[in-house]
Design an enzyme around this catalytic site. Structure first.
Site, short mmCIF file in Angstrom:
data_model
loop_
_atom_site.label_atom_id
_atom_site.label_comp_id
_atom_site.label_asym_id
_atom_site.label_seq_id
_atom_site.Cartn_x
_atom_site.Cartn_y
_atom_site.Cartn_z
N TYR A 93 48.14 43.79 23.75
CA TYR A 93 46.76 45.53 23.13
C TYR A 93 46.12 45.11 21.67
O TYR A 93 45.49 45.89 21.47
CB TYR A 93 46.80 46.37 22.91
CG TYR A 93 47.54 47.62 24.07
CD1 TYR A 93 46.51 47.74 25.12
CD2 TYR A 93 48.53 48.15 24.08
CE1 TYR A 93 47.29 48.43 26.37
CE2 TYR A 93 49.31 48.23 25.10
CZ TYR A 93 48.64 48.61 26.91
OH TYR A 93 48.80 49.55 27.60
N CYS A 149 58.15 31.18 27.01
CA CYS A 149 57.18 30.10 27.16
C CYS A 149 56.58 30.04 27.38
O CYS A 149 55.67 29.81 28.33
CB CYS A 149 58.25 29.25 28.50
SG CYS A 149 57.63 27.56 28.18
N GLU A 150 55.34 31.01 26.17
CA GLU A 150 54.00 31.28 26.44
C GLU A 150 53.50 31.28 25.18
O GLU A 150 54.48 32.00 24.17
CB GLU A 150 53.70 32.44 27.65
CG GLU A 150 53.81 32.67 28.74
CD GLU A 150 53.06 31.54 29.65
OE1 GLU A 150 52.02 31.64 29.03
OE2 GLU A 150 53.33 31.42 30.97
N TYR A 172 55.67 52.45 25.16
CA TYR A 172 55.58 51.30 25.49
C TYR A 172 55.80 49.83 24.52
O TYR A 172 55.47 49.43 25.00
CB TYR A 172 53.94 51.36 25.90
CG TYR A 172 53.18 52.43 26.36
CD1 TYR A 172 53.18 52.49 27.35
CD2 TYR A 172 52.59 53.66 25.29
CE1 TYR A 172 52.72 54.68 27.69
CE2 TYR A 172 51.88 55.00 25.59
CZ TYR A 172 51.90 54.79 26.74
OH TYR A 172 51.55 56.02 27.36
N GLU A 189 48.44 66.34 27.43
CA GLU A 189 49.88 65.29 28.00
C GLU A 189 50.18 64.50 26.67
O GLU A 189 49.76 62.89 26.66
CB GLU A 189 49.79 65.10 28.62
CG GLU A 189 48.44 65.91 30.25
CD GLU A 189 47.88 64.82 31.22
OE1 GLU A 189 47.67 63.79 31.40
OE2 GLU A 189 47.22 65.89 32.12
N PRO A 190 50.34 64.39 25.35
CA PRO A 190 50.83 63.89 24.40
C PRO A 190 52.25 62.81 24.83
O PRO A 190 53.04 63.09 25.46
CB PRO A 190 51.68 65.08 23.21
CG PRO A 190 52.15 65.78 23.87
CD PRO A 190 51.29 66.20 25.47
N GLY A 191 52.46 61.59 24.90
CA GLY A 191 52.90 60.16 25.09
C GLY A 191 53.56 60.13 24.40
O GLY A 191 54.99 59.45 23.07
N ARG A 219 53.55 44.93 23.97
CA ARG A 219 52.00 45.43 22.71
C ARG A 219 50.97 44.49 21.88
O ARG A 219 50.34 44.61 22.44
CB ARG A 219 52.28 47.23 22.17
CG ARG A 219 53.24 47.49 22.91
CD ARG A 219 53.44 49.33 22.51
NE ARG A 219 52.22 49.75 21.95
CZ ARG A 219 51.23 49.95 21.40
NH1 ARG A 219 51.86 49.28 19.68
NH2 ARG A 219 49.80 50.67 20.84
#
Length: 403
Positions: free
Chosen positions: A305, A331-332, A359, A262-264, A301
């Site tokens: 991550y 604003c973070e 992603y 299942e390559p994404g 990402r």
């Protein structure tokens, strides 16, 4: 190798505006061909994990080059059908969903992958052996480059523990479930092919419990390089080792079964470019910031991550190198890259983030009431707009003014 030049990306940024996601179709095909070549000696099928990037045009392209589709929600299944995939080319692996979503997948005729004993019992009780299923196991293997995206360890919510085999056998026997496949997936960014081989050894052991088995699904997690010197999954070595293992299994048991993957990210990550504009250069006592017209609402990402994306100044590629921290307009705390060497960045320059196909847009949001970017596909040398840039009215589309 298929890639888009800096000059062409500048042209697209001027044509379509920024922020802008760009996908290179031929790169997706190149990656798919690599898989077919690597696994040519074994009966393999590849299901594109569309959670990585599900624009309908990307799905249509993936369908046209021969891949199948891996879906994790019923709406991804419906998108796949709309894109032209026949039900036998769609695998549906939901997690923590209402049972009726599983039933809806069954009614649409797709492959079902079930990862919960209670769902197995409900499905078997209602449908018996009338519809084939796959069972997702948790192999208790720690794989992948980040704990947040590792899915096969003992604390993961995914799959049924291999140590619950006795319980599964009772459910299968009592409800006459028709088990045609078994599945595992240990996570993303797997560098060591032995992780797959370790999992395959477990799958072969489990296979002895299912006499009607037709396939073993090893998930995916192939590592792609994000920066110079990155180790990537050696798919040619993996293909060789998997072929040897399946031929040995066939000689030992007399059974011919397929291997599914299942390559994404592997298929679409390197096809994607994210182009932004430098809004401001801000120098503090300690840091020089490049503030761009995007943020983690478009590419989460790095914040989510701690993921690395190579960044280049494509407007001033020959400028003197300086050290910058690249930040967004949310604003973070919203940092894409700390202390990154870039060719001198001036306000108005375009920067490109590489490996942005997986992603990226798929995890975007309207946080801070900011608008989602446009998406463009480059195919056969032609740039095609495949998603319009949000406008203000899109923020209000589903809101109901009652006060």
């Amino acid at each position: 190798m298929s890639s888009l030049s800096k000059e062409y990306l500048v042209q697209l940024a001027n044509q379509f505006g920024t922020p802008l996601y760009v996908y290179h179709a031929e790169k997706i095909k190149e990656q798919y061909n690599k898989l077919n070549s690597a696994f040519k000696d074994v009966n393999a099928r590849f299901f594109y994990a569309c959670k990585a990037l599900s624009n309908i045009n990307v799905l249509k392209y993936v369908e046209s080059i021969g891949a199948s589709l891996d879906c994790v929600s019923i709406n991804e299944v419906k998108l796949g059908l709309k894109a032209g995939f026949t039900p036998d080319r769609i695998l549906f692996t939901p997690n923590c969903v209402d049972f009726e979503e599983v039933v809806e997948g069954k009614e649409l005729g797709v492959h079902l992958n079930i990862d919960n004993i209670s769902i197995l019992e409900k499905f078997g009780t209602r449908f018996g052996n009338s519809y084939p299923i796959c069972i997702r196991f948790n192999p208790h293997i720690m794989g992948g480059g980040n704990y947040k995206i590792s899915t096969g360890h003992i604390d993961s919510k995914f799959g049924i523990s291999i140590h619950q085999m006795r319980h599964i056998e009772r459910v299968v026997k009592s409800t006459k479930l028709n088990v045609r496949g078994i599945h595992m997936h240990t996570g993303s960014d797997i560098k060591d092919v032995n992780v797959f081989l370790q999992g395959l050894e477990i799958m072969f052991e489990l296979a002895t419990h299912f006499p009607e088995l037709e396939f073993i699904d090893l998930g995916s997690g192939f590592k792609v390089p994000y920066q110079e010197g990155d180790v990537q999954t050696d798919i040619n070595l993996l293909g060789k080792k998997v072929a040897e293992a399946f031929h040995a299994y066939e000689n030992e048991t007399g059974k011919k079964i397929q291997v599914w993957f299942e390559p994404g990210k592997f298929l679409v990550s390197e096809s994607g470019y994210f182009v932004v504009k430098a809004n401001v250069i801000k120098q503090t006592t300690a840091t020089v910031f490049v503030g761009v017209n995007s943020g983690f609402n478009h590419l989460i990402r790095p914040m989510f991550y701690d993921a690395y994306h190579r960044i280049e100044n494509i407007t001033n590629p020959n400028g003197h190198e300086r050290i910058y921290t690249v930040v967004g307009n949310i604003c973070e705390t919203d940092t894409f890259a700390w202390d990154r060497a870039l060719n001198e960045v001036r306000e108005g320059d375009f920067l490109v983030f590489y490996n942005a196909g997986a992603y990226g847009f798929e995890m975007s949001s309207n946080f801070n009431s900011r608008l989602k970017p446009a998406e463009v596909m480059v195919k056969d040398g032609e740039a095609i707009l495949i998603r319009k840039r949000d406008v203000f009215e899109d923020l209000m589309k589903n809101q109901i003014e009652v006060l």
